[in-house]
Design an enzyme around this catalytic site. Structure first.
Site, PDB file in Angstrom:
ATOM      1  N   GLY A   1       1.664   2.852  -2.666  1.00 27.32           N
ATOM      2  CA  GLY A   1       1.307   3.667  -3.833  1.00 27.32           C
ATOM      3  C   GLY A   1       1.998   3.169  -5.095  1.00 27.32           C
ATOM      4  O   GLY A   1       2.210   3.928  -6.044  1.00 27.32           O
TER       5      GLY A   1
ATOM      6  N   ASP B   1       0.818  -1.222   0.000  1.00 27.09           N
ATOM      7  CA  ASP B   1       0.000   0.000   0.000  1.00 27.09           C
ATOM      8  C   ASP B   1       0.846   1.264   0.000  1.00 27.09           C
ATOM      9  O   ASP B   1       0.445   2.295   0.525  1.00 27.09           O
ATOM     10  CB  ASP B   1      -0.955   0.037   1.210  1.00 27.09           C
TER      11      ASP B   1
ATOM     12  N   ARG C   1      -6.609   0.261   7.785  1.00 24.10           N
ATOM     13  CA  ARG C   1      -5.191  -0.098   7.884  1.00 24.10           C
ATOM     14  C   ARG C   1      -4.635   0.379   9.221  1.00 24.10           C
ATOM     15  O   ARG C   1      -5.093   1.377   9.770  1.00 24.10           O
ATOM     16  CB  ARG C   1      -4.412   0.531   6.737  1.00 24.10           C
TER      17      ARG C   1
ATOM     18  N   GLY D   1      -4.494  -5.126  -3.517  1.00 22.61           N
ATOM     19  CA  GLY D   1      -5.044  -4.341  -4.620  1.00 22.61           C
ATOM     20  C   GLY D   1      -4.289  -3.048  -4.791  1.00 22.61           C
ATOM     21  O   GLY D   1      -3.670  -2.547  -3.858  1.00 22.61           O
ATOM     22  N   HIS D   2      -4.301  -2.561  -5.987  1.00 19.77           N
ATOM     23  CA  HIS D   2      -3.752  -1.238  -6.262  1.00 19.77           C
ATOM     24  C   HIS D   2      -4.924  -0.316  -6.533  1.00 19.77           C
ATOM     25  O   HIS D   2      -5.867  -0.710  -7.214  1.00 19.77           O
ATOM     26  CB  HIS D   2      -2.928  -1.241  -7.546  1.00 19.77           C
TER      27      HIS D   2
ATOM     28  N   THR E   1      -6.281 -12.446   3.719  1.00 20.65           N
ATOM     29  CA  THR E   1      -7.400 -11.857   2.972  1.00 20.65           C
ATOM     30  C   THR E   1      -8.361 -12.956   2.489  1.00 20.65           C
ATOM     31  O   THR E   1      -9.336 -12.675   1.819  1.00 20.65           O
ATOM     32  CB  THR E   1      -6.916 -11.050   1.755  1.00 20.65           C
TER      33      THR E   1
HETATM   34  P1  GDP Z   1      -0.369   0.096  -3.776  1.00 14.74           P
HETATM   35  O1  GDP Z   1      -0.983  -1.215  -3.502  1.00 14.74           O
HETATM   36  O2  GDP Z   1       1.073   0.150  -3.375  1.00 14.74           O
HETATM   37  O3  GDP Z   1      -0.592   0.590  -5.157  1.00 14.74           O
HETATM   38  O4  GDP Z   1      -1.060   1.119  -2.806  1.00 14.74           O
HETATM   39  P2  GDP Z   1      -2.566   1.621  -2.711  1.00 14.74           P
HETATM   40  O5  GDP Z   1      -3.424   1.141  -3.775  1.00 14.74           O
HETATM   41  O6  GDP Z   1      -3.000   1.449  -1.311  1.00 14.74           O
HETATM   42  O7  GDP Z   1      -2.296   3.166  -2.984  1.00 14.74           O
HETATM   43  C1  GDP Z   1      -2.278   4.067  -2.024  1.00 14.74           C
HETATM   44  C2  GDP Z   1      -3.402   5.073  -2.137  1.00 14.74           C
HETATM   45  O8  GDP Z   1      -2.797   6.321  -2.195  1.00 14.74           O
HETATM   46  C3  GDP Z   1      -4.290   5.011  -3.356  1.00 14.74           C
HETATM   47  O9  GDP Z   1      -5.591   5.388  -2.955  1.00 14.74           O
HETATM   48  C4  GDP Z   1      -3.681   6.039  -4.309  1.00 14.74           C
HETATM   49  O10 GDP Z   1      -4.621   6.630  -5.186  1.00 14.74           O
HETATM   50  C5  GDP Z   1      -3.196   7.032  -3.352  1.00 14.74           C
HETATM   51  N1  GDP Z   1      -2.002   7.776  -3.729  1.00 14.74           N
HETATM   52  C6  GDP Z   1      -0.896   7.359  -4.399  1.00 14.74           C
HETATM   53  N2  GDP Z   1       0.013   8.337  -4.424  1.00 14.74           N
HETATM   54  C7  GDP Z   1      -0.530   9.384  -3.753  1.00 14.74           C
HETATM   55  C8  GDP Z   1      -0.068  10.689  -3.403  1.00 14.74           C
HETATM   56  O11 GDP Z   1       1.055  11.070  -3.698  1.00 14.74           O
HETATM   57  N3  GDP Z   1      -0.919  11.459  -2.676  1.00 14.74           N
HETATM   58  C9  GDP Z   1      -2.158  11.072  -2.277  1.00 14.74           C
HETATM   59  N4  GDP Z   1      -2.912  11.881  -1.569  1.00 14.74           N
HETATM   60  N5  GDP Z   1      -2.614   9.845  -2.581  1.00 14.74           N
HETATM   61  C10 GDP Z   1      -1.816   9.026  -3.300  1.00 14.74           C
END
Ligand code: GDP
Length: 430
Positions: A14, A12, A306, A39-40, A127
Site C-alpha cells: 500500500g 503491494d 497474489r 504497480g501502485h 513480470t
Molecule cells: P503498493 O504497490 O505498495 O502501492 O501496493 P498496491 O498497489 O497493491 O496497494 C494495495 C491495495 O490496497 C490498493 O488496491 C490500494 O488501493 C489498497 N489500499 C491501500 N491502503 C488500504 C487500506 O488501508 N484499506 C483498504 N481496504 N485498501 C487499501
C-alpha cells in the site's frame, strides 16, 4: 528534507496510497529504482489508477514527478501512462526524467520472455517487463543512458557492438529472430523525441530544491524481501528496494533522508516464486484474497492472484530494520474486520529451533511458522479517525504487532482513500 516511503515485505503493502497521501506536503516525488514491473494502485477524486512508472504524487499539480537515474525507464510506457491520466482529466503533470536513467530496450523485454520460457518450471515468475535483462546490461556496461539518445555518433557505434552479442544469444540459445540494427536505431530516435521534453539533470535539480528547503519524497517499489542483497535471493528483483538506495537512485546525499516511512500491510501477500513462511491456502486464502486491498489482491501489473498469508512479524521486523525505519504505516487493517480470530506469525521454527531473526534463503525454505492467534474485532473500522475509537481488539492487534516488530506504528490506514488514515502517537517513537 527527504522522506522515503518503502515496503517492509514483498511489495503491494500500500505504498502508493501512503505516498499519494504524503505527497500533499511534498514538492518532488521521486522514483529511484525498479521499472514498470510493479504497480501502485491509487484511488482519488479522479478515479482509480494503476501506475507502473509515474510516481504516485502525479495527481497533485504542486508536485514535480521525477524519474531518477536508478530507474529502468520504459519510454513508451511512461508516455502512455502520462496520456492515460490526462485523458481522465488529471491536469498535465510536471515531469523530470534523469539524463542518467537507462532505457529498457525492446530486446530486454524479449529476453525476459525467452528466458522464462527456457527455464520453464524453474522460472522466477518474472513480470516479463525486461527488468532483469535491463539491469544485467547496466552492470555489464552495455546499457543505453537517456543522455546517449541525443548523441547519434555514439548510437551508430554502440548499436552494432551491442547487437553482435545479443544476436548470438538470440540465434543459438533462444532460436529467435536477430535484432535489426536499423530498426533499433529508428526506435531509439522515436524514444529520443518522446522523452526530450522531460530530460534534465535530476541530481542537480534536487540539490537546488533541498537548498531552498523543499520537501522531496522518495517512492520505493516492492519491499525489503525483494532486495537483491538483503531479500530472498534469487527470488528478488534486480535493483535495491531499500531506502538507502534512494540516495544513489535519485542522486542525493544519504544524510538528507530524514524520515523513512516503512509500509506494512496488516496481513501478508506476495507475488512470484519463493519461500513465504506464513502463507495460507484454500478457502481461507481465497476469502482474504477476495476481501483484500481495494477490490481483491490481484497483481496491478499482471492481474494474477497474489499469494496470501498472515502477518509475519519475523519478516516485518527484518524488513523494517533493513529499511532504517523511523515510522511504520500499517495498512489495510479494515480488511481483517471479518475474522473471528487472526493468526499472526511470531517466529520461525527451523530444524527444531525457534527464531525471530529472518534467515538466509536456504534456511528460510525450511522454516515453519510459529503462530499466535489474536481475537478479531468483527467490525467495520472504515471512517474511524482516532486510534482510541478503534475497537479494543483492533488496537490490541496493532499494539501487539508493534511490540513484535519493534518499530513505531504512527499511521494506521483503514481504507484505500487519501483520508482513510489514523495518526497515532507511538511509545516507540524517538
Ligand atoms: P503498493 O504497490 O505498495 O502501492 O501496493 P498496491 O498497489 O497493491 O496497494 C494495495 C491495495 O490496497 C490498493 O488496491 C490500494 O488501493 C489498497 N489500499 C491501500 N491502503 C488500504 C487500506 O488501508 N484499506 C483498504 N481496504 N485498501 C487499501
Amino acid at each position: 528534507m527527504i522522506k522515503a516511503v518503502v515496503g517492509a515485505n514483498w511489495g503491494d503493502e500500500g505504498k502508493g496510497k501512503i505516498t499519494d497521501m504524503l505527497a500533499e506536503k511534498a514538492d518532488y516525488i521521486v522514483r529511484f529504482q525498479g521499472g514498470a514491473n510493479a504497480g501502485h494502485t491509487i484511488v482519488n477524486d479522479y478515479g482509480k489508477f494503476a501506475l507502473h512508472t509515474l510516481p504516485s504524487g502525479v495527481f497533485y499539480n504542486h508536485t514535480t514527478s521525477v524519474i531518477g537515474n536508478g530507474v529502468a525507464l520504459n519510454i513508451p510506457i511512461l508516455i502512455n501512462e502520462i496520456k492515460s491520466i490526462t485523458d481522465k482529466g488529471v491536469p498535465a503533470p510536471k515531469i523530470a526524467v534523469s539524463n542518467r536513467a537507462q532505457i529498457v530496450m525492446p530486446y530486454h523485454i524479449l529476453f525476459d520472455q525467452y528466458e522464462e520460457e527456457r527455464l520453464g518450471k524453474a522460472s522466477f515468475g518474472s513480470t516479463k517487463s525486461g527488468i532483469a535483462p535491463f539491469y544485467s546490461d547496466k552492470y555489464a556496461k552495455i546499457g543505453f543512458q537517456v543522455s546517449e539518445l541525443f548523441d547519434d555518433e555514439l548510437l551508430q557505434e554502440k548499436i552494432p557492438r551491442v547487437c553482435a552479442q545479443k544476436n548470438v544469444l538470440l540465434e543459438h540459445l533462444y532460436h529467435k529472430p536477430a535484432i535489426d540494427e536499423k530498426e533499433l536505431l529508428d526506435t531509439l530516435h522515436e524514444y529520443r523525441d518522446m522523452i526530450a521534453p522531460y530530460v534534465c539533470d535530476v541530481s542537480l535539480m534536487l540539490d537546488k530544491a533541498l537548498k531552498e528547503g523543499k520537501t522531496v519524497l522518495l517512492e520505493g517499489q516492492l519491499g525489503t524481501l525483494k532486495d537483491p542483497d538483503h531479500g530472498i535471493y534469487p527470488m528478488v528483483t534486480s535493483s535495491s528496494t531499500l531506502a538507502a538506495y534512494g540516495a544513489i537512485g535519485a542522486g542525493v546525499a544519504p544524510y538528507e533522508i530524514k524520515e523513512i516511512v516503512t509500509v506494512c500491510k496488516a496481513y501478508s501477500s506476495a507475488v512470484g516464486a519463493g519461500a513465504f513462511v506464513s502463507e495460507i491456502f484454500g478457502d481461507e486464502a481465497d476469502e482474504l484474497r477476495r476481501r483484500g486491498g481495494d477490490g481483491g489482491e490481484f497483481g496491478a501489473t499482471t492481474g494474477r492472484p497474489r499469494r496470501m498469508g498472515w502477518f509475519d512479524c519475523v519478516a516485518s521486523k527484518y524488513g523494517c530494520r533493513m529499511q532504517g525505519t523511523t515510522d511504520v504505516a500499517f495498512t489495510v487493517l479494515d480488511v481483517l474486520g471479518y475474522l473471528d480470530e487472526i493468526p499472526v506469525c511470531v517466529g520461525y521454527e527451523i530444524d527444531g529451533e525457534v527464531t525471530t531473526d529472518f534467515p538466509v534463503t536456504s534456511k528460510l525454505e525450511k522454516a515453519k511458522p510459529v503462530l499466535k492467534t489474536l481475537p478479531g474485532w468483527k467490525e467495520d473500522i472504515r471512517g474511524i479517525k482516532n486510534f482510541d475509537e478503534l475497537p479494543e481488539n483492533c488496537r490490541n492487534y496493532v499494539e501487539f504487532i508493534e511490540e513484535q516488530i519493534g518499530y513505531p506504528i504512527t499511521m494506521v490506514s483503514n481504507g484505500p482513500g487519501r483520508s482513510d488514515i489514523i495518526y497515532r502517537k507511538s511509545p516507540l517513537s524517538k
